[in-house]
Design a protein around this motif. Structure first.
Motif, PDB file in Angstrom:
ATOM      1  N   GLN A  48       0.806  -1.225   0.000  1.00  0.00           N
ATOM      2  CA  GLN A  48       0.000   0.000   0.000  1.00  0.00           C
ATOM      3  C   GLN A  48       0.842   1.279   0.000  1.00  0.00           C
ATOM      4  O   GLN A  48       0.299   2.383  -0.011  1.00  0.00           O
ATOM      5  CB  GLN A  48      -0.937   0.005   1.211  1.00  0.00           C
ATOM      6  CG  GLN A  48      -1.914  -1.167   1.226  1.00  0.00           C
ATOM      7  CD  GLN A  48      -2.837  -1.162   0.034  1.00  0.00           C
ATOM      8  OE1 GLN A  48      -3.577  -0.188  -0.190  1.00  0.00           O
ATOM      9  NE2 GLN A  48      -2.783  -2.226  -0.765  1.00  0.00           N
ATOM     10  N   GLY A  49       2.163   1.099   0.007  1.00  0.00           N
ATOM     11  CA  GLY A  49       3.026   2.286   0.010  1.00  0.00           C
ATOM     12  C   GLY A  49       2.819   3.134   1.245  1.00  0.00           C
ATOM     13  O   GLY A  49       2.777   4.371   1.171  1.00  0.00           O
ATOM     14  N   CYS A  50       2.694   2.519   2.398  1.00  0.00           N
ATOM     15  CA  CYS A  50       2.373   3.248   3.620  1.00  0.00           C
ATOM     16  C   CYS A  50       3.523   4.168   4.063  1.00  0.00           C
ATOM     17  O   CYS A  50       4.668   4.004   3.646  1.00  0.00           O
ATOM     18  CB  CYS A  50       2.005   2.279   4.734  1.00  0.00           C
ATOM     19  SG  CYS A  50       3.325   1.142   5.187  1.00  0.00           S
ATOM     20  N   LEU A  51       3.211   5.114   4.922  1.00  0.00           N
ATOM     21  CA  LEU A  51       4.214   6.078   5.385  1.00  0.00           C
ATOM     22  C   LEU A  51       5.196   5.474   6.375  1.00  0.00           C
ATOM     23  O   LEU A  51       6.366   5.847   6.421  1.00  0.00           O
ATOM     24  CB  LEU A  51       3.515   7.287   6.026  1.00  0.00           C
ATOM     25  CG  LEU A  51       2.594   8.109   5.110  1.00  0.00           C
ATOM     26  CD1 LEU A  51       1.952   9.239   5.906  1.00  0.00           C
ATOM     27  CD2 LEU A  51       3.386   8.676   3.931  1.00  0.00           C
ATOM     28  N   ALA A  52       4.719   4.536   7.179  1.00  0.00           N
ATOM     29  CA  ALA A  52       5.564   3.996   8.242  1.00  0.00           C
ATOM     30  C   ALA A  52       6.681   3.100   7.710  1.00  0.00           C
ATOM     31  O   ALA A  52       7.770   3.036   8.285  1.00  0.00           O
ATOM     32  CB  ALA A  52       4.702   3.211   9.240  1.00  0.00           C
ATOM     33  N   HIS A  53       6.401   2.398   6.636  1.00  0.00           N
ATOM     34  CA  HIS A  53       7.368   1.450   6.054  1.00  0.00           C
ATOM     35  C   HIS A  53       8.007   0.547   7.119  1.00  0.00           C
ATOM     36  O   HIS A  53       9.232   0.507   7.267  1.00  0.00           O
ATOM     37  CB  HIS A  53       8.475   2.198   5.307  1.00  0.00           C
ATOM     38  CG  HIS A  53       7.969   2.985   4.149  1.00  0.00           C
ATOM     39  ND1 HIS A  53       7.283   2.417   3.098  1.00  0.00           N
ATOM     40  CD2 HIS A  53       8.046   4.328   3.877  1.00  0.00           C
ATOM     41  CE1 HIS A  53       6.954   3.363   2.233  1.00  0.00           C
ATOM     42  NE2 HIS A  53       7.392   4.525   2.679  1.00  0.00           N
ATOM     43  N   PRO A  54       7.186  -0.182   7.871  1.00  0.00           N
ATOM     44  CA  PRO A  54       7.761  -1.079   8.885  1.00  0.00           C
ATOM     45  C   PRO A  54       8.652  -2.162   8.268  1.00  0.00           C
ATOM     46  O   PRO A  54       9.554  -2.667   8.936  1.00  0.00           O
ATOM     47  CB  PRO A  54       6.530  -1.688   9.569  1.00  0.00           C
ATOM     48  CG  PRO A  54       5.426  -1.544   8.565  1.00  0.00           C
ATOM     49  CD  PRO A  54       5.708  -0.262   7.854  1.00  0.00           C
ATOM     50  N   CYS A  55       8.403  -2.496   7.018  1.00  0.00           N
ATOM     51  CA  CYS A  55       9.252  -3.495   6.355  1.00  0.00           C
ATOM     52  C   CYS A  55      10.692  -3.002   6.281  1.00  0.00           C
ATOM     53  O   CYS A  55      11.641  -3.733   6.574  1.00  0.00           O
ATOM     54  CB  CYS A  55       8.724  -3.813   4.961  1.00  0.00           C
ATOM     55  SG  CYS A  55       8.573  -2.376   3.874  1.00  0.00           S
ATOM     56  N   HIS A  68      10.509   3.235  -3.084  1.00  0.00           N
ATOM     57  CA  HIS A  68      10.431   4.126  -4.238  1.00  0.00           C
ATOM     58  C   HIS A  68       9.665   5.404  -3.894  1.00  0.00           C
ATOM     59  O   HIS A  68       9.043   5.521  -2.844  1.00  0.00           O
ATOM     60  CB  HIS A  68       9.752   3.416  -5.408  1.00  0.00           C
ATOM     61  CG  HIS A  68      10.630   2.345  -6.015  1.00  0.00           C
ATOM     62  ND1 HIS A  68      10.184   1.491  -6.994  1.00  0.00           N
ATOM     63  CD2 HIS A  68      11.915   2.007  -5.792  1.00  0.00           C
ATOM     64  CE1 HIS A  68      11.165   0.671  -7.346  1.00  0.00           C
ATOM     65  NE2 HIS A  68      12.218   0.969  -6.620  1.00  0.00           N
ATOM     66  N   ARG A  69       9.709   6.373  -4.824  1.00  0.00           N
ATOM     67  CA  ARG A  69       9.035   7.654  -4.586  1.00  0.00           C
ATOM     68  C   ARG A  69       7.536   7.498  -4.355  1.00  0.00           C
ATOM     69  O   ARG A  69       6.929   8.269  -3.607  1.00  0.00           O
ATOM     70  CB  ARG A  69       9.259   8.576  -5.786  1.00  0.00           C
ATOM     71  CG  ARG A  69      10.683   9.121  -5.866  1.00  0.00           C
ATOM     72  CD  ARG A  69      10.793  10.121  -6.982  1.00  0.00           C
ATOM     73  NE  ARG A  69      12.138  10.696  -7.044  1.00  0.00           N
ATOM     74  CZ  ARG A  69      12.504  11.638  -7.917  1.00  0.00           C
ATOM     75  NH1 ARG A  69      11.628  12.086  -8.809  1.00  0.00           N
ATOM     76  NH2 ARG A  69      13.733  12.106  -7.909  1.00  0.00           N
ATOM     77  N   ASP A  70       6.952   6.523  -5.029  1.00  0.00           N
ATOM     78  CA  ASP A  70       5.516   6.315  -4.865  1.00  0.00           C
ATOM     79  C   ASP A  70       5.175   5.540  -3.595  1.00  0.00           C
ATOM     80  O   ASP A  70       4.027   5.229  -3.330  1.00  0.00           O
ATOM     81  CB  ASP A  70       4.936   5.589  -6.081  1.00  0.00           C
ATOM     82  CG  ASP A  70       5.558   4.205  -6.304  1.00  0.00           C
ATOM     83  OD1 ASP A  70       6.426   3.807  -5.505  1.00  0.00           O
ATOM     84  OD2 ASP A  70       5.173   3.526  -7.277  1.00  0.00           O
ATOM     85  N   GLY A  71       6.215   5.261  -2.800  1.00  0.00           N
ATOM     86  CA  GLY A  71       6.004   4.567  -1.537  1.00  0.00           C
ATOM     87  C   GLY A  71       6.069   3.058  -1.634  1.00  0.00           C
ATOM     88  O   GLY A  71       6.047   2.366  -0.610  1.00  0.00           O
ATOM     89  N   GLN A  72       6.124   2.511  -2.837  1.00  0.00           N
ATOM     90  CA  GLN A  72       6.178   1.060  -3.014  1.00  0.00           C
ATOM     91  C   GLN A  72       7.540   0.517  -2.586  1.00  0.00           C
ATOM     92  O   GLN A  72       8.578   1.121  -2.859  1.00  0.00           O
ATOM     93  CB  GLN A  72       5.924   0.695  -4.474  1.00  0.00           C
ATOM     94  CG  GLN A  72       4.525   1.087  -4.980  1.00  0.00           C
ATOM     95  CD  GLN A  72       3.431   0.276  -4.330  1.00  0.00           C
ATOM     96  OE1 GLN A  72       3.505  -0.950  -4.297  1.00  0.00           O
ATOM     97  NE2 GLN A  72       2.411   0.949  -3.822  1.00  0.00           N
TER      98      GLN A  72
END
Length: 503
Positions: free
Chosen positions: A120-127, A139-143
């Motif tokens: 979902q390209g989330c802001l937190a990016h826990p991954c 990536h820029r789109d959050g993916q």
């Protein structure tokens, strides 16, 4: 994939049926060349990119079903090569038992993690935050994307993702192999390290491309029946329910006689004898001679212990397995007979090939192979008359087919023989779990215990040659065991003959 009628299972069944039919009919066996066209008819491929490839794979599986080796890919060899030589009424296959058809292998990716479209390209990016090697690129789109050159396949990113967007991708045969015997060759195809393999067959039932198969003895068994040998079928407890509701226990012997078998005997008889012997061994040896004792009836478990845990392999019971005990009993009672073990297990074929066992067990067939014989002879279960049900085995012996059943039966006899003796049990199913169990036992965590190991998750009901879903089979076996007239192994009338079988 047990219990699901997939295209892989359908082709396997047709192969066993055609081999059985050819053996029953006799004549010129070079007509095996025609069978791939019968099994894969028409001009258009159904499962792969080429119908020629489909037929080539079927051809190799036909050879393996007859106990013949795979043909060399690099040189011409007819499908019928060695077929006439295999038309003999005795064992006919050479190692290895488990074989991989290279050109049927899909070359599945080895263990790796991939980000799917569910990201979902989330802001937190826990991954990304959870990755210890900075292998997650955002990536820029959050993916998110995984840099495979940095990834150590720890799986933390998959655990951290709130959307479950990161998946673990693993070669199914390798994931199923508890011995880490599945590797990759230079072409990216799977390969089997035969030094590690213990022939449990879990890779066989896990490959969705049908690239792995074991060798069989259907052809030779039928040759034996046709030449007039008295062939006695000894059937493993897991048989109950395997052939559907139309073949209940009271009809089973009648169905087997339609195939040419002389009589049918429950291997539960041998399981009862094995139970008594292992109980005596435990009381004698633990802890006086060894720190713990492990059951012996699963050959893959025993071989695994000898390969990976040589310092404690002597703690595996030396009692003969139920298959061997039942076979020896029949050969003592019926001189000159031949024994065909019918069961759920691929590794029993390996056990029967051992030098010390060859004279006891002449043939080993799985339930899947037996169904091929029923279909070849067009046996209609609904038309069979019910006979006297199999009832010489006890409930304890029948319970060997499910996880925990062996140790439970042995422990009951130990308590009966020594009421004041405490019996602690630990068990594991699946070779990966079995390795953990023996690792802890080697470290002294299970001193004084009775250990049970089963190579197949769930026990024998999950063997590579079964036909029904594991949970359904387990419930059916438990019900069958409860319905036995005799409950305890010590109630077996064959207990008094146990010492004679060791002569």
């Amino acid at each position: 994939m047990r219990g699901m009628q997939t295209s892989v299972q359908d082709i396997r069944r047709r192969i066993f049926t055609e081999i059985a039919k050819m053996s029953y009919e006799g004549g010129d066996y070079s007509r095996i060349e025609e069978l791939p066209y019968k099994i894969v008819p028409g001009e258009v491929a159904q499962y792969r990119e080429s119908i020629f490839l489909e037929r080539a794979i079927v051809g190799e599986r036909l050879r393996l079903a007859m106990g013949l080796p795979l043909r060399p890919i690099s040189e011409h060899a007819p499908l019928s090569m060695g077929v006439n030589e295999s038309a003999i009424a005795e064992k006919y296959y050479d190692p290895p038992l488990i074989n991989l058809i290279k050109f049927a292998c899909h070359g599945c990716p080895e263990k790796q993690y991939r980000v799917t479209d569910c990201c979902q390209g989330c802001l937190a990016h826990p991954c990304s935050e959870s990755c210890p090697k900075d292998a997650i690129i955002v990536h820029r789109d959050g993916q998110s994307v995984i840099d495979t050159t940095k990834c150590i396949r720890c799986g933390r990113c998959a655990t951290a993702c709130p959307y479950g967007a990161i998946i673990k991708l693993e070669r199914p045969c390798a994931a199923a192999c508890g011995m880490d015997a599945i590797g990759t060759d230079a072409d990216g195809k799977a390969s089997i390290d035969q030094e590690k393999c213990v022939s449990c067959g879990m890779c066989l039932v896990s490959c969705p491309f049908g690239a792995i198969s074991d060798k069989g003895q259907i052809f030779q068994l039928i040759q034996s029946i046709k030449q007039g040998d008295r062939v006695i079928a000894i059937v493993a407890p897991a048989f109950i329910g395997q052939f559907g509701p139309a073949l209940p226990p009271e009809k089973f012997e009648a169905a087997m006689k339609q195939l040419g078998f002389d009589r049918v005997v429950e291997v539960a008889i041998g399981a009862d004898l094995c139970t008594i012997e292992e109980a005596k061994d435990f009381l004698r040896a633990v802890p006086a001679e060894q720190p713990f004792m492990a059951t012996s009836c699963c050959p893959s478990w025993s071989v695994m212990a000898k390969k990976l845990f040589p310092t404690i392999s002597h703690c595996i019971s030396m009692a003969m397995t139920p298959m061997v005990l039942t076979a020896r009993l029949q050969k003592k009672e019926h001189k000159g007979c031949k024994i065909a073990f019918i069961g759920p297990c691929a590794s029993k074929k390996l056990e029967a090939s051992r030098r010390t066992i060859r004279s006891d067990v002449d043939f080993v067939l799985t339930f899947e192979e037996l169904m091929g014989m029923f279909e070849a002879k067009e046996v209609d279960f609904s038309l069979l008359e019910g006979e006297k049900p199999l009832e010489e085995g006890t409930g304890a012996g029948r319970g060997f087919a499910v996880g925990g059943g062996v140790a439970g039966a042995v422990a009951d006899v130990i308590r009966e023989m020594a009421p004041d003796r405490e019996v602690k049990i630990a068990s594991a199913q699946g070779l990966a779990e079995c390795k953990k169990l023996l690792t802890m036992a080697r470290a002294g965590k299970y001193d004084g215990y009775l250990l049970e190991g089963m190579a197949c998750p769930g026990g024998c009901v999950a063997g590579a040659g079964t036909l029904q879903p594991i949970n359904k089979s387990s419930a059916t076996v438990v019900q069958y065991a409860r319905g036995a007239k005799l409950k305890k192994a010590t109630q077996s009338k064959y207990d008094i003959t146990l010492s004679l079988l060791n002569d």
